[in-house]
Design a protein around this motif. Structure first.
Motif, PDB file in Angstrom:
ATOM      1  N   ASP A   1       0.836  -1.201   0.000  1.00 34.96           N
ATOM      2  CA  ASP A   1       0.000   0.000   0.000  1.00 34.96           C
ATOM      3  C   ASP A   1       0.870   1.249   0.000  1.00 34.96           C
ATOM      4  OD1 ASP A   1       0.859   0.464   2.626  1.00 34.96           O
ATOM      5  OD2 ASP A   1      -0.978  -0.278   3.541  1.00 34.96           O
ATOM      6  N   GLU A   2       0.224   2.392  -0.007  1.00 32.87           N
ATOM      7  CA  GLU A   2       0.947   3.659  -0.130  1.00 32.87           C
ATOM      8  C   GLU A   2       1.820   3.956   1.091  1.00 32.87           C
ATOM      9  OE1 GLU A   2      -2.558   6.012  -0.832  1.00 32.87           O
ATOM     10  OE2 GLU A   2      -2.065   6.227  -2.973  1.00 32.87           O
ATOM     11  N   ALA A   3       1.520   3.330   2.228  1.00 34.16           N
ATOM     12  CA  ALA A   3       2.324   3.532   3.437  1.00 34.16           C
ATOM     13  C   ALA A   3       3.510   2.579   3.502  1.00 34.16           C
ATOM     14  CB  ALA A   3       1.451   3.361   4.679  1.00 34.16           C
ATOM     15  N   GLY A   4       3.565   1.600   2.589  1.00 33.06           N
ATOM     16  CA  GLY A   4       4.675   0.654   2.586  1.00 33.06           C
ATOM     17  C   GLY A   4       4.385  -0.649   3.291  1.00 33.06           C
ATOM     18  N   ALA A   5       3.144  -0.864   3.716  1.00 34.19           N
ATOM     19  CA  ALA A   5       2.796  -2.135   4.348  1.00 34.19           C
ATOM     20  C   ALA A   5       2.661  -3.216   3.269  1.00 34.19           C
ATOM     21  CB  ALA A   5       1.491  -2.005   5.114  1.00 34.19           C
ATOM     22  N   VAL A   6       3.111  -4.422   3.608  1.00 39.49           N
ATOM     23  CA  VAL A   6       3.082  -5.539   2.660  1.00 39.49           C
ATOM     24  C   VAL A   6       2.185  -6.639   3.217  1.00 39.49           C
ATOM     25  CG1 VAL A   6       4.446  -7.270   1.428  1.00 39.49           C
ATOM     26  CG2 VAL A   6       5.418  -5.004   1.877  1.00 39.49           C
ATOM     27  N   ASP A   7       1.244  -7.091   2.403  1.00 37.71           N
ATOM     28  CA  ASP A   7       0.332  -8.152   2.814  1.00 37.71           C
ATOM     29  C   ASP A   7       0.241  -9.209   1.717  1.00 37.71           C
ATOM     30  OD1 ASP A   7      -0.732  -7.137   5.385  1.00 37.71           O
ATOM     31  OD2 ASP A   7      -1.505  -5.512   4.128  1.00 37.71           O
ATOM     32  N   VAL A   8      -0.110 -10.417   2.136  1.00 38.94           N
ATOM     33  CA  VAL A   8      -0.357 -11.483   1.170  1.00 38.94           C
ATOM     34  C   VAL A   8      -1.750 -11.280   0.587  1.00 38.94           C
ATOM     35  CG1 VAL A   8      -0.590 -13.964   0.821  1.00 38.94           C
ATOM     36  CG2 VAL A   8       1.141 -13.093   2.404  1.00 38.94           C
ATOM     37  N   LEU A   9      -1.818 -11.067  -0.703  1.00 35.18           N
ATOM     38  CA  LEU A   9      -3.100 -10.862  -1.362  1.00 35.18           C
ATOM     39  C   LEU A   9      -3.683 -12.184  -1.858  1.00 35.18           C
ATOM     40  CD1 LEU A   9      -5.005  -8.545  -2.128  1.00 35.18           C
ATOM     41  CD2 LEU A   9      -3.893  -8.463  -4.354  1.00 35.18           C
ATOM     42  N   TRP A  10      -2.802 -13.067  -2.326  1.00 38.17           N
ATOM     43  CA  TRP A  10      -3.251 -14.399  -2.758  1.00 38.17           C
ATOM     44  C   TRP A  10      -2.117 -15.394  -2.593  1.00 38.17           C
ATOM     45  CZ3 TRP A  10      -2.494 -18.628  -5.739  1.00 38.17           C
ATOM     46  CH2 TRP A  10      -3.607 -19.470  -5.923  1.00 38.17           C
ATOM     47  N   PRO A  11      -2.394 -16.583  -2.022  1.00 39.27           N
ATOM     48  CA  PRO A  11      -3.689 -17.025  -1.495  1.00 39.27           C
ATOM     49  C   PRO A  11      -4.022 -16.297  -0.198  1.00 39.27           C
ATOM     50  CG  PRO A  11      -2.011 -18.668  -1.033  1.00 39.27           C
ATOM     51  CD  PRO A  11      -1.349 -17.640  -1.909  1.00 39.27           C
ATOM     52  N   GLN A  12      -5.269 -15.917  -0.021  1.00 42.47           N
ATOM     53  CA  GLN A  12      -5.663 -15.138   1.149  1.00 42.47           C
ATOM     54  C   GLN A  12      -5.361 -15.904   2.426  1.00 42.47           C
ATOM     55  OE1 GLN A  12      -9.696 -13.738   0.801  1.00 42.47           O
ATOM     56  NE2 GLN A  12      -9.286 -12.594  -1.067  1.00 42.47           N
ATOM     57  N   GLY A  13      -4.585 -15.251   3.295  1.00 46.25           N
ATOM     58  CA  GLY A  13      -4.215 -15.876   4.552  1.00 46.25           C
ATOM     59  C   GLY A  13      -3.148 -16.941   4.422  1.00 46.25           C
ATOM     60  N   GLY A  14      -2.586 -17.088   3.231  1.00 41.39           N
ATOM     61  CA  GLY A  14      -1.604 -18.140   3.013  1.00 41.39           C
ATOM     62  C   GLY A  14      -0.223 -17.790   3.543  1.00 41.39           C
ATOM     63  N   ARG A  15       0.499 -18.807   3.960  1.00 40.96           N
ATOM     64  CA  ARG A  15       1.879 -18.629   4.400  1.00 40.96           C
ATOM     65  C   ARG A  15       2.878 -19.030   3.332  1.00 40.96           C
ATOM     66  NH1 ARG A  15       1.915 -20.734  10.742  1.00 40.96           N
ATOM     67  NH2 ARG A  15       0.352 -19.239  11.510  1.00 40.96           N
ATOM     68  N   THR A  16       2.370 -19.677   2.285  1.00 42.36           N
ATOM     69  CA  THR A  16       3.209 -20.048   1.144  1.00 42.36           C
ATOM     70  C   THR A  16       2.421 -19.773  -0.128  1.00 42.36           C
ATOM     71  OG1 THR A  16       2.413 -22.339   0.965  1.00 42.36           O
ATOM     72  CG2 THR A  16       4.253 -21.914   2.485  1.00 42.36           C
ATOM     73  N   SER A  17       3.109 -19.848  -1.260  1.00 43.65           N
ATOM     74  CA  SER A  17       2.412 -19.757  -2.542  1.00 43.65           C
ATOM     75  C   SER A  17       1.525 -20.984  -2.709  1.00 43.65           C
ATOM     76  CB  SER A  17       3.427 -19.660  -3.689  1.00 43.65           C
ATOM     77  OG  SER A  17       4.371 -20.714  -3.608  1.00 43.65           O
ATOM     78  N   ASP A  18       0.583 -20.899  -3.636  1.00 43.18           N
ATOM     79  CA  ASP A  18      -0.361 -21.986  -3.829  1.00 43.18           C
ATOM     80  C   ASP A  18      -0.341 -22.427  -5.286  1.00 43.18           C
ATOM     81  OD1 ASP A  18      -2.214 -23.866  -3.186  1.00 43.18           O
ATOM     82  OD2 ASP A  18      -3.831 -22.476  -2.699  1.00 43.18           O
ATOM     83  N   ALA A  19      -0.746 -23.669  -5.519  1.00 45.71           N
ATOM     84  CA  ALA A  19      -0.748 -24.222  -6.867  1.00 45.71           C
ATOM     85  C   ALA A  19      -1.942 -23.707  -7.656  1.00 45.71           C
ATOM     86  CB  ALA A  19      -0.779 -25.748  -6.817  1.00 45.71           C
ATOM     87  N   VAL A  20      -1.728 -23.446  -8.939  1.00 41.49           N
ATOM     88  CA  VAL A  20      -2.799 -23.017  -9.839  1.00 41.49           C
ATOM     89  C   VAL A  20      -2.722 -23.851 -11.115  1.00 41.49           C
ATOM     90  CG1 VAL A  20      -2.794 -20.663  -8.950  1.00 41.49           C
ATOM     91  CG2 VAL A  20      -1.366 -21.230 -10.906  1.00 41.49           C
ATOM     92  N   GLU A  21      -3.813 -23.868 -11.846  1.00 41.39           N
ATOM     93  CA  GLU A  21      -3.820 -24.546 -13.130  1.00 41.39           C
ATOM     94  C   GLU A  21      -2.985 -23.750 -14.121  1.00 41.39           C
ATOM     95  OE1 GLU A  21      -5.122 -27.467 -13.873  1.00 41.39           O
ATOM     96  OE2 GLU A  21      -5.768 -27.724 -11.804  1.00 41.39           O
ATOM     97  N   PRO A  22      -2.262 -24.410 -15.038  1.00 46.34           N
ATOM     98  CA  PRO A  22      -1.474 -23.668 -16.016  1.00 46.34           C
ATOM     99  C   PRO A  22      -2.372 -22.963 -17.015  1.00 46.34           C
ATOM    100  CG  PRO A  22      -1.473 -26.008 -16.534  1.00 46.34           C
ATOM    101  CD  PRO A  22      -2.147 -25.872 -15.201  1.00 46.34           C
ATOM    102  N   GLY A  23      -1.890 -21.852 -17.555  1.00 49.91           N
ATOM    103  CA  GLY A  23      -2.665 -21.144 -18.562  1.00 49.91           C
ATOM    104  C   GLY A  23      -2.159 -19.748 -18.788  1.00 49.91           C
ATOM    105  N   ALA A  24      -2.608 -19.151 -19.921  1.00 49.85           N
ATOM    106  CA  ALA A  24      -2.212 -17.788 -20.265  1.00 49.85           C
ATOM    107  C   ALA A  24      -2.954 -16.769 -19.416  1.00 49.85           C
ATOM    108  CB  ALA A  24      -2.493 -17.526 -21.748  1.00 49.85           C
TER     109      ALA A  24
END
Length: 241
Positions: free
Chosen positions: A147-170
């Motif tokens: 955000d504009e104040a410099g805070a960093v949050d996980v946007l996706w996956p929501q509440g996730g502690r790691t990245s999440d798997a997604v289906e491949p695609g453009a």
């Protein structure tokens, strides 16, 4: 034809292999496929400027000049030669910084879409947007918001502690849709072949925000950290007051 064109269909259209004109008409009228087609066009031009492209074209021309030795022969037209050459360049040519051994065509992307599916770069509080990613050759995605104040949050996956798997695609839409809140945000997507720790990505991004401030720039101008995952993408959503 599907609602949106695949990357293979867009490749064919860019190579002139659209005898009916249907794909060209779709690209001209589709707010989603148009930007993707432009990204592919730029990638093709970059590949054709690479030293490897001249070698590929020379081999194709040498093949075309050889006399037929079998019952069946190929008739090589200009668009077909260009399509094959660019395809070979994109598959064989590995840009600097790409891990040796990776030969899959495709690039990563990060977009925000309106409820109607159109790409957006600005919105008003209360509107809904959907994250969409082009995964390239990678399986896991993590999206952080600054955000504009410099805070960093996980946007996706929501509440996730790691990245999440997604289906491949453009263009893979990530659910659920998001409601726009006051204040502009910068989005940073990280793509990897195995789960990426969110805290590690947040630490790297916070370091880049600090570097931006030293240079007199704001948090939204911070660069995406290198060395996290296999690839990254960046987008900014400007939110009107």
């Amino acid at each position: 034809m599907a609602e949106h064109l695949s990357r293979l269909e867009l490749d064919e259209w860019l190579s002139g292999l659209d005898p009916t004109g249907r794909m060209g008409a779709h690209v001209a009228s589709c707010a989603t496929c148009g930007p993707v087609a432009e990204e592919l066009r730029q990638a093709r031009e970059s590949s054709l400027r690479a030293p490897r492209a001249a070698t590929v074209f020379a081999k194709l021309e040498a093949k075309r000049a050889q006399p037929a030795r079998a019952r069946w022969s190929w008739h090589w037209g200009g668009p077909l030669v260009a399509a094959l050459a660019v395809g070979l360049v994109l598959v064989v040519y590995v840009p600097k910084g790409t891990e040796e051994g990776v030969r899959l065509k495709g690039s990563v992307a990060l977009r925000l879409l309106s409820d109607g599916g159109a790409p957006v770069s600005s919105a008003r509080p209360g509107e809904r947007v959907t994250l969409a990613v082009g995964t390239g050759a990678h399986r896991y995605v993590l999206v952080l918001a600054v955000d504009e104040a410099g805070a960093v949050d996980v946007l996706w996956p929501q509440g996730g502690r790691t990245s999440d798997a997604v289906e491949p695609g453009a263009e893979v839409k990530l659910s659920p849709p998001l409601e726009v809140t006051p204040g502009s945000v910068a989005l940073h997507a990280f793509f990897s072949d195995t789960p990426l720790l969110a805290d590690e990505a947040k630490a790297g991004l916070l370091a880049r925000i600090a570097e931006a401030r030293v240079r007199g720039r704001g948090p939204l101008d911070a660069a995406t950290p290198d060395g996290l995952g296999k690839a990254s993408a960046h987008a900014v959503l400007r939110v009107a007051p």
